[in-house]
Design a protein around this motif. Structure first.
Motif, mmCIF file in Angstrom:
data_model
loop_
_atom_site.group_PDB
_atom_site.id
_atom_site.type_symbol
_atom_site.label_atom_id
_atom_site.label_comp_id
_atom_site.label_asym_id
_atom_site.label_seq_id
_atom_site.Cartn_x
_atom_site.Cartn_y
_atom_site.Cartn_z
ATOM 1 N N SER A 70 0.840 -1.194 0.000
ATOM 2 C CA SER A 70 0.000 0.000 0.000
ATOM 3 C C SER A 70 0.875 1.244 0.000
ATOM 4 C CB SER A 70 -0.907 0.026 1.245
ATOM 5 O OG SER A 70 -1.610 1.256 1.333
ATOM 6 N N LYS A 71 0.509 2.224 -0.811
ATOM 7 C CA LYS A 71 1.204 3.511 -0.807
ATOM 8 C C LYS A 71 0.648 4.427 0.285
ATOM 9 C CE LYS A 71 2.447 3.324 -5.695
ATOM 10 N NZ LYS A 71 2.330 3.960 -7.032
ATOM 11 N N ARG A 72 -0.371 3.973 0.976
ATOM 12 C CA ARG A 72 -0.962 4.708 2.094
ATOM 13 C C ARG A 72 -0.791 3.884 3.370
ATOM 14 N NH1 ARG A 72 -1.358 9.460 2.003
ATOM 15 N NH2 ARG A 72 -3.297 9.560 3.215
ATOM 16 N N GLU A 73 0.416 3.315 3.533
ATOM 17 C CA GLU A 73 0.633 2.348 4.602
ATOM 18 C C GLU A 73 0.472 2.937 6.000
ATOM 19 O OE1 GLU A 73 4.753 4.003 3.665
ATOM 20 O OE2 GLU A 73 3.095 3.235 2.467
ATOM 21 N N SER A 75 2.603 12.897 -0.870
ATOM 22 C CA SER A 75 1.458 13.081 0.005
ATOM 23 C C SER A 75 0.696 14.367 -0.278
ATOM 24 C CB SER A 75 1.900 13.058 1.474
ATOM 25 O OG SER A 75 2.751 14.153 1.753
ATOM 26 N N ILE A 122 -3.236 10.272 -5.850
ATOM 27 C CA ILE A 122 -3.296 9.115 -4.963
ATOM 28 C C ILE A 122 -4.720 8.765 -4.554
ATOM 29 C CG2 ILE A 122 -0.958 9.347 -4.071
ATOM 30 C CD1 ILE A 122 -2.147 10.709 -1.611
ATOM 31 N N LYS A 161 -6.715 6.791 -6.084
ATOM 32 C CA LYS A 161 -6.877 5.338 -6.221
ATOM 33 C C LYS A 161 -6.252 4.608 -5.046
ATOM 34 C CE LYS A 161 -5.856 1.374 -9.180
ATOM 35 N NZ LYS A 161 -5.209 0.909 -10.448
ATOM 36 N N ASP A 162 -5.057 5.056 -4.638
ATOM 37 C CA ASP A 162 -4.390 4.412 -3.506
ATOM 38 C C ASP A 162 -5.233 4.548 -2.238
ATOM 39 O OD1 ASP A 162 -2.092 3.700 -5.004
ATOM 40 O OD2 ASP A 162 -1.354 5.743 -4.826
ATOM 41 N N GLN A 163 -5.858 5.706 -2.052
ATOM 42 C CA GLN A 163 -6.697 5.903 -0.874
ATOM 43 C C GLN A 163 -7.953 5.044 -0.956
ATOM 44 O OE1 GLN A 163 -5.691 7.602 1.736
ATOM 45 N NE2 GLN A 163 -7.543 7.112 2.904
ATOM 46 N N LEU A 208 -8.147 2.185 -2.257
ATOM 47 C CA LEU A 208 -7.751 0.822 -1.929
ATOM 48 C C LEU A 208 -7.539 0.611 -0.432
ATOM 49 C CD1 LEU A 208 -5.279 0.110 -4.879
ATOM 50 C CD2 LEU A 208 -7.642 -0.687 -4.626
ATOM 51 N N THR A 239 -13.511 7.721 0.430
ATOM 52 C CA THR A 239 -12.495 8.360 -0.411
ATOM 53 C C THR A 239 -12.870 9.816 -0.683
ATOM 54 O OG1 THR A 239 -11.965 6.248 -1.473
ATOM 55 C CG2 THR A 239 -11.249 8.245 -2.599
#
Length: 250
Positions: free
Chosen positions: A169-172, A205, A211, A213-215, A217, A234
């Motif tokens: 995840s890019k939002r780890e 950030s 981001i 899409k990353d959020q 997910l 989201t």
């Protein structure tokens, strides 16, 4: 066993690392261990750390470049302190950060706490108004916006265990905090500014539209929400993110 474990990932951080080191050594609270994991840097970061003559510093060199979350996990595996806190290699603490946070955690019997932090440019000069720790944090309200910043937060590992960062995840950081708040009822605010966060012009950030899409997910893949519920949160996150960084609202 130290009272506090400080977790720091490093990757080509030599430009700002000296100031981060300075802020740790300036702490009025000294019962800490500093677990640093280098994520395959190609600059002088490792050399700078190896030259530090302090038994409280434990350096790990990752076998692969796995990202900040992976590097933090390698350090967390070795953490022995009661209180866990995080400091990235370009951030800065005021000298009383650890002392104030530990005292607050004990006084309030808190499992998780967070403070204000200054939002600065790369020279640590104020850029917009300080981010305020003005609300208790719960799983429910953290879904809509991530009020917890790694550099200004602390949790009690004796009471809640070690919480690792998710792979993939890019939002780890947001996922980690959400998982932690599934275990506890509330995180408590300490309304004092005791840290400085560098707002880099190219920071991922800050590029909210890149981001989304990353959020999404975070909710769909990691929280296992429905598509509709994931889209709802989201949208809330995007609106709150704009308000968090816009000078119009600060």
């Amino acid at each position: 066993m130290p009272e506090v474990s400080i977790i720091t990932p490093v990757y080509n951080s030599s430009k700002f690392l000296a100031q981060t080191i300075e802020s740790v050594f300036a702490q009025t609270f000294t019962d800490w261990e500093w677990l640093i994991t280098d994520d395959q840097s190609t600059d002088d970061s490792v050399k700078m750390i190896q030259e530090l003559n302090d038994h409280r510093i434990k350096l790990t060199i990752s076998e692969k470049n796995g990202g900040a979350g992976h590097a933090r996990n390698l350090s967390l595996e070795k953490a022995t302190g009661r209180f866990i806190t995080f400091l990235d290699a370009d951030d800065y603490w005021e000298p009383n950060f650890l002392e104030e946070m530990v005292a607050f955690m004990k006084k309030e019997n808190a499992e998780l706490a967070y403070s204000n932090y200054a939002r600065c440019d790369e020279n640590l000069s104020p850029k917009i108004e300080d981010f305020k720790a003005d609300k208790e944090v719960t799983f429910g309200n953290l879904l809509k916006t991530c009020r917890l910043s790694l550099l200004s937060s602390m949790y009690d590992s004796q009471r809640v265990g070690i919480e690792f960062f998710p792979e993939g995840s890019k939002r780890e950081d947001h996922v980690m905090w959400l998982n932690l708040l599934k275990k506890i009822s509330v995180g408590k605010p300490l309304p004092k500014t005791m840290a400085k966060y560098r707002m880099h012009a190219t920071s991922i950030s800050r590029k909210k539209t890149n981001i989304m899409k990353d959020q999404y997910l975070v909710y769909k893949d990691f929280m296992k929400f429905s598509t509709a519920k994931s889209l709802y949160y989201t949208a809330n996150w995007a609106l709150n993110g704009f308000m968090k960084y816009s000078k119009l609202f600060n």
